[in-house]
Enzyme design. Structure first.
Site, mmCIF file in Angstrom:
data_model
loop_
_atom_site.group_PDB
_atom_site.id
_atom_site.type_symbol
_atom_site.label_atom_id
_atom_site.label_comp_id
_atom_site.label_asym_id
_atom_site.label_seq_id
_atom_site.Cartn_x
_atom_site.Cartn_y
_atom_site.Cartn_z
ATOM 1 C CB SER A 21 42.775 37.363 24.323
ATOM 2 O OG SER A 21 43.375 37.846 23.140
ATOM 3 N N GLY A 22 45.743 38.213 24.736
ATOM 4 C CA GLY A 22 46.570 39.414 24.676
ATOM 5 C C GLY A 22 47.219 39.839 25.986
ATOM 6 C CG ASP A 42 38.283 36.573 28.244
ATOM 7 O OD1 ASP A 42 39.330 37.259 28.180
ATOM 8 O OD2 ASP A 42 37.405 36.597 27.352
ATOM 9 C CG ASP A 68 29.692 40.656 29.754
ATOM 10 O OD1 ASP A 68 30.192 41.751 30.079
ATOM 11 O OD2 ASP A 68 29.207 40.427 28.636
ATOM 12 C CB VAL A 69 33.837 43.107 33.006
ATOM 13 C CG1 VAL A 69 34.977 42.126 33.219
ATOM 14 C CG2 VAL A 69 33.914 43.754 31.627
ATOM 15 C CE1 TYR A 162 39.968 50.607 23.398
ATOM 16 C CE2 TYR A 162 41.469 52.413 22.917
ATOM 17 C CZ TYR A 162 41.241 51.149 23.425
ATOM 18 O OH TYR A 162 42.289 50.425 23.985
HETATM 19 P P1 NAD Z 1 42.370 41.322 23.306
HETATM 20 O O1 NAD Z 1 41.196 41.496 22.419
HETATM 21 O O2 NAD Z 1 43.479 40.426 22.890
HETATM 22 O O3 NAD Z 1 41.901 40.879 24.778
HETATM 23 C C1 NAD Z 1 40.777 41.422 25.391
HETATM 24 C C2 NAD Z 1 40.100 40.327 26.197
HETATM 25 O O4 NAD Z 1 38.997 40.907 26.911
HETATM 26 C C3 NAD Z 1 39.522 39.200 25.323
HETATM 27 O O5 NAD Z 1 39.933 37.942 25.806
HETATM 28 C C4 NAD Z 1 38.025 39.393 25.448
HETATM 29 O O6 NAD Z 1 37.284 38.172 25.346
HETATM 30 C C5 NAD Z 1 37.910 40.008 26.825
HETATM 31 N N1 NAD Z 1 36.650 40.728 26.983
HETATM 32 C C6 NAD Z 1 36.112 41.647 26.139
HETATM 33 N N2 NAD Z 1 34.937 42.069 26.597
HETATM 34 C C7 NAD Z 1 34.711 41.410 27.762
HETATM 35 C C8 NAD Z 1 33.657 41.415 28.697
HETATM 36 N N3 NAD Z 1 32.565 42.188 28.522
HETATM 37 N N4 NAD Z 1 33.757 40.633 29.794
HETATM 38 C C9 NAD Z 1 34.832 39.835 29.975
HETATM 39 N N5 NAD Z 1 35.854 39.776 29.106
HETATM 40 C C10 NAD Z 1 35.801 40.557 28.011
HETATM 41 O O7 NAD Z 1 42.912 42.804 23.535
HETATM 42 P P2 NAD Z 1 44.236 43.377 24.231
HETATM 43 O O8 NAD Z 1 44.961 44.137 23.201
HETATM 44 O O9 NAD Z 1 44.943 42.342 25.018
HETATM 45 O O10 NAD Z 1 43.554 44.444 25.202
HETATM 46 C C11 NAD Z 1 43.524 44.294 26.609
HETATM 47 C C12 NAD Z 1 43.279 45.657 27.229
HETATM 48 O O11 NAD Z 1 44.357 46.526 26.900
HETATM 49 C C13 NAD Z 1 42.012 46.341 26.716
HETATM 50 O O12 NAD Z 1 41.380 47.023 27.781
HETATM 51 C C14 NAD Z 1 42.550 47.325 25.696
HETATM 52 O O13 NAD Z 1 41.674 48.411 25.498
HETATM 53 C C15 NAD Z 1 43.856 47.720 26.341
HETATM 54 N N6 NAD Z 1 44.848 48.290 25.428
HETATM 55 C C16 NAD Z 1 45.306 47.588 24.365
HETATM 56 C C17 NAD Z 1 46.255 48.172 23.532
HETATM 57 C C18 NAD Z 1 46.816 47.455 22.336
HETATM 58 O O14 NAD Z 1 47.502 48.105 21.532
HETATM 59 N N7 NAD Z 1 46.587 46.169 22.164
HETATM 60 C C19 NAD Z 1 46.721 49.464 23.782
HETATM 61 C C20 NAD Z 1 46.219 50.148 24.882
HETATM 62 C C21 NAD Z 1 45.279 49.552 25.710
#
Ligand code: NAD
Length: 256
Positions: A21-22, A42, A68-69, A162
Site C-alpha cells: 500500500s501507499g 506486507d 509481519d515485521v 506514533y
Molecule cells: P499505508 O497504510 O498505506 O501502508 C502501510 C503498509 O504497511 C500497509 O500495506 C500495511 O498492511 C503494512 N503493514 C502494517 N503493519 C505491518 C506489519 N506489522 N507487518 C507487515 N506489514 C505491515 O501507509 P503509508 O502512508 O504508505 O505509510 C508507509 C510508511 O510511511 C509508514 O511507516 C508511515 O508511518 C510512514 N509515513 C507516512 C506518512 C503519510 O503522510 N502517509 C508520513 C510520514 C511517514
C-alpha cells in the site's frame, strides 16, 4: 559513475516491507523502475499481489511475501525466499508502519506497545534480518521510512505513541549506520511529511489535511511519487558517502 548510472539499481535485488500500500508500494515500483528486482512484503496478501503484478508489467522480477515485521521468523523466511528466488539481497526499504491518534492520557498500554512493536521494533528486526544477508555479500543499503513526526510533534494530532516510535526510527538508523559502517552496509532514513495514502484517510485526518497543507510552505501534501527519488537516491551509488542521514521530504513543513 555519471548520469543515469549514478542512480541505477540495475542487477540489484531489493526487499520492501509494507509494499502492499501507499508509500511502500510506490517505492517498490520505483526501485524496479531504477532496475532492481523486488521482493514485496506486507501483512496483507492482496496488496502485495497488486504491487508484484505492476512490477512484472514493467519487465522486472518480483515476488509477493506475506509476513509481519514484528515476527523475526517471518523476516528470516522473507529474506531467505528473496535470495532463493531473486538473488543476493543488497537493497532494503523498510516502510511497514501503522498510525493512530489518541490523547496520551487515554492511550491504552496495548496501543502504545503495538505502535512501538510495528514502527520501531519492526524496523529494527527488518534491518537485522536484511543486514545479516548483506554482510555475506560485502554490503548493501538500507532505507528506513521514519516521519517528520519523529522530528516535530504535529500540531493538532495527539499521537505521542506514533511520534515517539518515529523518533526512535531516526536514532536507530544513526546507531545502525555507525555500527555497520565497516561491514559495507549504509543505513539511512527518509522522513516524509503529509503524503496522500490510505493512512491519511483515517477519520481524524480528513479535515486536518487541509489545515496541514496550509501550514506547509509548499501549501500541499506529497504524492507517493515524490518519495521515489529520495528512496532511489539513498539506495543507489549516488548516495555513497551518506550514512545515518535522515532525509526530510516534507515540502518545507519543519522549516516553519
Ligand atoms: P499505508 O497504510 O498505506 O501502508 C502501510 C503498509 O504497511 C500497509 O500495506 C500495511 O498492511 C503494512 N503493514 C502494517 N503493519 C505491518 C506489519 N506489522 N507487518 C507487515 N506489514 C505491515 O501507509 P503509508 O502512508 O504508505 O505509510 C508507509 C510508511 O510511511 C509508514 O511507516 C508511515 O508511518 C510512514 N509515513 C507516512 C506518512 C503519510 O503522510 N502517509 C508520513 C510520514 C511517514
Amino acid at each position: 559513475l555519471v548520469g543515469p548510472e549514478l542512480f541505477s539499481l540495475s542487477g540489484r535485488t531489493a526487499l520492501v516491507t509494507g509494499a502492499g500500500s501507499g508509500i511502500g508500494r510506490r517505492i517498490a515500483i520505483g526501485l524496479a523502475q531504477a532496475g532492481a528486482d523486488v521482493a514485496c512484503l506486507d501483512r496483507v496478501a492482496a496488496g502485495v499481489a497488486e504491487t508484484v503484478s505492476t512490477i512484472e508489467g514493467l519487465g522486472r522480477r518480483a515476488i509477493a511475501l506475506t509476513g509481519d515485521v514484528t515476527d523475526p521468523d517471518d523476516l528470516a523466511a522473507a529474506t531467505a525466499s528473496t535470495e532463493t528466488e531473486l538473488g543476493d539481497l543488497t537493497v532494503a526499504v523498510n516502510c511497514a508502519g501503522i498510525a493512530s491518534a489518541t490523547p496520551a492520557e487515554d492511550l491504552d498500554v496495548a496501543d502504545w506497545n503495538r505502535t512501538i512493536a510495528v514502527n520501531l521494533t519492526g524496523v529494527f528486526l527488518s534491518c537485522q534480518a536484511e543486514a545479516r544477508r548483506m554482510f555475506a555479500h560485502g554490503g548493501g543499503t538500507i532505507v528506513n521510512i521514519a516521519s517528520m513526526s519523529g522530528v516535530i510533534a504535529n500540531r493538532g494530532l495527539k499521537q505521542a505513541h506514533y511520534n515517539s516510535s518515529k523518533a526512535g526510527v531516526i536514532h536507530l538508523t544513526k546507531s545502525l549506520a555507525t555500527e555497520w559502517v565497516d561491514r559495507g552496509v549504509r543505513v539511512n532514513a527518509i522522513s516524509p511529511g503529509y503524503t496522500a495514502t490510505p493512512m491519511n484517510t483515517r477519520p481524524e485526518m480528513v479535515d486536518q489535511m487541509r489545515v496541514f497543507e496550509s501550514e506547509t510552505p509548499m501549501q500541499r501534501s506529497a504524492s507517493v511519487d515524490e518519495m521515489v527519488g529520495p528512496a532511489v537516491f539513498l539506495a543507489s551509488p549516488a548516495s555513497s558517502y551518506c550514512t545515518g542521514v535522515d532525509l526530510l521530504v516534507d515540502g518545507g513543513f519543519t522549516c516553519w
